[in-house]
Write a protein that holds these residues in place. Structure first.
Motif, PDB file in Angstrom:
ATOM      1  N   LEU A  76       0.408   7.380 -33.810  1.00  0.00           N
ATOM      2  CA  LEU A  76       0.475   6.717 -32.495  1.00  0.00           C
ATOM      3  C   LEU A  76       1.941   6.639 -32.025  1.00  0.00           C
ATOM      4  N   LEU A  77       2.821   6.253 -32.960  1.00  0.00           N
ATOM      5  CA  LEU A  77       4.251   6.155 -32.624  1.00  0.00           C
ATOM      6  C   LEU A  77       4.799   7.531 -32.226  1.00  0.00           C
ATOM      7  N   SER A  78       4.331   8.578 -32.919  1.00  0.00           N
ATOM      8  CA  SER A  78       4.780   9.937 -32.584  1.00  0.00           C
ATOM      9  C   SER A  78       4.410  10.252 -31.143  1.00  0.00           C
ATOM     10  N   ALA A  79       3.162   9.940 -30.798  1.00  0.00           N
ATOM     11  CA  ALA A  79       2.696  10.230 -29.439  1.00  0.00           C
ATOM     12  C   ALA A  79       3.524   9.443 -28.429  1.00  0.00           C
ATOM     13  N   ILE A  80       3.796   8.162 -28.746  1.00  0.00           N
ATOM     14  CA  ILE A  80       4.573   7.326 -27.814  1.00  0.00           C
ATOM     15  C   ILE A  80       5.972   7.925 -27.628  1.00  0.00           C
ATOM     16  N   PHE A  81       6.590   8.325 -28.736  1.00  0.00           N
ATOM     17  CA  PHE A  81       7.965   8.865 -28.659  1.00  0.00           C
ATOM     18  C   PHE A  81       8.024  10.134 -27.823  1.00  0.00           C
ATOM     19  N   VAL A  82       7.002  10.974 -27.943  1.00  0.00           N
ATOM     20  CA  VAL A  82       7.044  12.259 -27.244  1.00  0.00           C
ATOM     21  C   VAL A  82       6.608  12.109 -25.788  1.00  0.00           C
ATOM     22  N   VAL A  83       5.523  11.370 -25.580  1.00  0.00           N
ATOM     23  CA  VAL A  83       4.924  11.340 -24.240  1.00  0.00           C
ATOM     24  C   VAL A  83       5.615  10.321 -23.329  1.00  0.00           C
TER      25      VAL A  83
END
Lengths: 497, 147
Positions: free
Chosen positions: A476-483
């Motif tokens: 989830l954090l990965s998605a937040i960081f990228v998107v």
């Protein structure tokens, strides 16, 4: 708490005996020298010098080797800052702002903050090591292959998203690193992949070859072009020392980098590399002026250097409390302990308090020693930059090639480093970031292994990821960081339009 | 923009070539649901998609030209590095390093002079002795000449 204090005093008593003080000093000195010379790295340095410990008391032997460990961790930053030559993968991120600072005549400040940041991080890391070792070791055991994969995925996503101006070019660089990591023999099956029949590639490409090729060789090629075109400018050295303002500006980055580095360091895999990259991206994310990063921002040196050193403390936790070496360096330390007749196990603190607490005590002493040793050296290192470029660059190549040659004593590695240097030179010209290639490469093998282990455990079902709260949070954090940054930038653009 | 597209074509070809090699690989997956092929196929596919994407919609062109008037110097140094890489194994580290230092510094603007020869000699021998004698790292003294 009082018990810990007593143990610490005991550890300091062991570490401050004249003999052990001498070993800690020699370790720091040799470690710094090894760190400054590209290619050998902390794990290689310790392995090379294990014979020095033969016949010594276990506590003295481990104090000597630990001195080499943290000396090399610090020394690695020197060439990254001065010459854009990272001695090992964890120092790659220091080149981003460190070298830019050096080019602007602020090499002294960059080296000083690296020394001070390492000192503070080492101290914070040691306090955390003493206080949190047992619970953290238990928590680290909850990190199975699924969680490790998710953590590495998180590291790659954040670095990719913040590495350059273009997300797609960052992704190309990361994927290239991951692709290079698949060269060689596949460990679980023994199948040979992407070696094109070259026997020397069976064991894969060494990270030293990649780092020196992509960074050192490409830097020298780029500078050669600038010199030939008459665009090469050597900035005059401004003030050597760090100002109080710069120190205060970096303090937050040092403290955040220390905590982040320590906790990531406890986890298995290439933790110190992930820690240095993540702390850099965290600082860039938190900064009100993120555009300054990559252009010589002192926080871009302070954060990864602190994280790197704190991770070195964190990495000792699985070794000292569980008897599990979680990184290449601790694996070498593990072997060194075995040679001295000590088997690391969960009972190490009880059975050999002289070794464990002596080591912790020596790390305090070592931290102070490193600072005393390195701050005066800053002025000396900075003088390296006064060497005329027409000699400096060939000499850098000559020393870098020793680092590459020392890996396998093979000319093929040198040819590969040259080829990778040309690739790096072209990538720079086309605005493809180089740092994600290294991170992708270092994490590639571990990521594939943990993914395969995860799916072996689950019988091929991806459900295992959804069932792990830690993995889900990291995804989830990965998605937040990228998107999120792109979504916000687009909204801002729409508003402005 | 042309340079950007050239870069995109290279990325695309790399992706396709890697994917092709990944598919051609032998596959064993006893007890291993993924096997040795799946991860490379996934990477090759991503690279191919990225190459397509950059080709169809290139990024804003980078400011630097791929080739300029100084390209010759870069190519000459790269050539020297290739020769030096082979020469270390063939004629040993000190001799090859001496000539590399002398010629590379010449390329970068240093005139060949007694002082320059002395510097090249000092560093080729100094680095060799430091690594082999102090750090116990193997470097060939004469390479294949004395084999």
């Amino acid at each position: 708490m009082i018990e810990i204090f007593h143990h610490l005093v005991y550890g300091l008593q062991i570490a401050t005996t004249p003999t052990n003080l001498f070993y800690a000093f020699i370790g720091c000195l040799v470690g710094t020298l090894i760190g400054v010379l590209p290619g050998i790295g902390p794990a290689g340095g310790i392995a090379l010098l294990i014979p020095l410990t033969f016949g010594k008391e276990p506590a003295s032997a481990i104090i000597l080797l630990a001195g080499i460990y943290y000396g090399a961790m610090y020394g690695g930053s020197t060439t990254s800052i001065l010459l854009n030559v990272p001695g090992e993968a964890a120092s790659v991120v220091t080149t981003l702002d460190g070298y830019q600072m050096a080019q602007k005549g602020r090499a002294g400040a960059a080296l000083s903050i690296a020394a001070l940041g390492s000192f503070i991080a080492g101290t914070i890391g040691l306090v955390l090591l003493m206080l949190l070792a047992p619970p953290l070791a238990r928590a680290a055991l909850k990190f199975g292959p699924a969680e490790s994969f998710a953590l590495m995925f998180f590291g790659l996503s954040t670095v990719t998203s913040l590495a350059g101006k273009s997300l797609r070019k960052g992704m190309v660089a990361t994927t290239l690193g991951l692709m290079l990591s698949t060269v060689g023999s596949d460990l679980p099956t023994g199948i040979i992949r992407f070696t094109f029949g070259i026997a020397n590639l069976m064991e894969g490409i060494d990270v030293v070859v990649l780092a020196i090729g992509l960074f050192a060789v490409s830097e020298v090629l780029t500078s050669t072009e600038e010199m030939a075109a008459g665009e090469f400018v050597v900035e005059k050295l401004s003030r050597i020392w760090l100002s109080l303002k710069e120190f205060m500006q970096s303090l937050g980055a040092i403290i955040r980098g220390s905590f982040l580095g320590f906790f990531i360091g406890v986890l298995p895999g290439a933790a110190h590399v992930t820690a240095s990259f993540l702390s850099y991206t965290l600082e860039k994310k938190m900064a009100s002026d993120p555009d300054n990063f990559g252009k010589g921002d002192i926080r871009g040196v302070a954060a990864p250097e602190s994280a790197n050193n704190a991770a070195a403390c964190g990495a000792l936790i699985p070794l000292l409390t569980l008897g599990l070496p979680a990184s290449a360096v601790t694996a070498v330390l593990y072997s060194a302990l075995l040679i001295t007749g000590i088997r690391p196990s969960p009972f190490l603190f009880d059975k050999h308090p002289d070794v464990t607490w002596g080591l912790i005590g020596s790390m305090y002493i070592g931290n102070v020693m490193l600072l005393i040793l390195n701050l005066p050296l800053v002025a000396l290192w900075v003088k390296v930059l006064r060497t005329p470029a027409r000699w400096l660059f060939p000499i850098v190549m000559v020393i870098s090639f020793v680092g590459v040659y020392s890996v396998n004593a093979s000319s093929l590695d040198l040819l590969m480093a040259t080829g990778l240097g040309i690739l790096g030179y072209i990538m720079r010209k086309l605005d493809y970031p180089l740092a994600p290639v290294i991170l992708g490469f270092v994490l590639g093998v571990l990521m594939e292994q943990s993914l395969r282990q995860t799916l072996m455990i689950s019988g091929g079902s991806l459900e295992i990821f959804w069932k792990s709260p830690i993995a889900m949070i990291l995804f989830l954090l990965s998605a937040i960081f990228v998107v999120l940054p792109r979504f916000l930038a687009r909204r801002k653009g729409m508003h402005l339009a | 923009m042309k340079t950007e597209r050239t870069g995109a074509i290279v990325v695309l070809l790399l992706g396709i070539g890697y994917l092709w090699k990944a598919f051609a690989m032998e596959d064993i997956n006893i007890g291993d649901p993924l096997g040795p092929k799946a991860f490379p196929i996934f990477l090759g596919a991503i690279m191919t998609v990225l190459g397509f994407s950059l080709l169809i919609k290139p990024e804003a062109a980078s400011t630097e030209k791929l080739f300029g008037r100084a390209t010759f110097s870069v190519a000459a140094l790269a050539g020297m590095l290739f020769i030096y890489s082979i020469a270390i194994g063939a004629i040993g580290y000190p001799v090859s390093t001496f000539f590399f230092l002398l010629l590379a510094s010449r390329l970068l603007g240093e005139k060949i002079s007694p002082a320059g020869i002395a510097i090249a000699l000092f560093f080729s021998l100094g680095v060799f002795l430091l690594f082999t004698r102090v750090l116990d790292i193997h470097l060939p003294l004469w390479g294949m000449i004395r084999r």
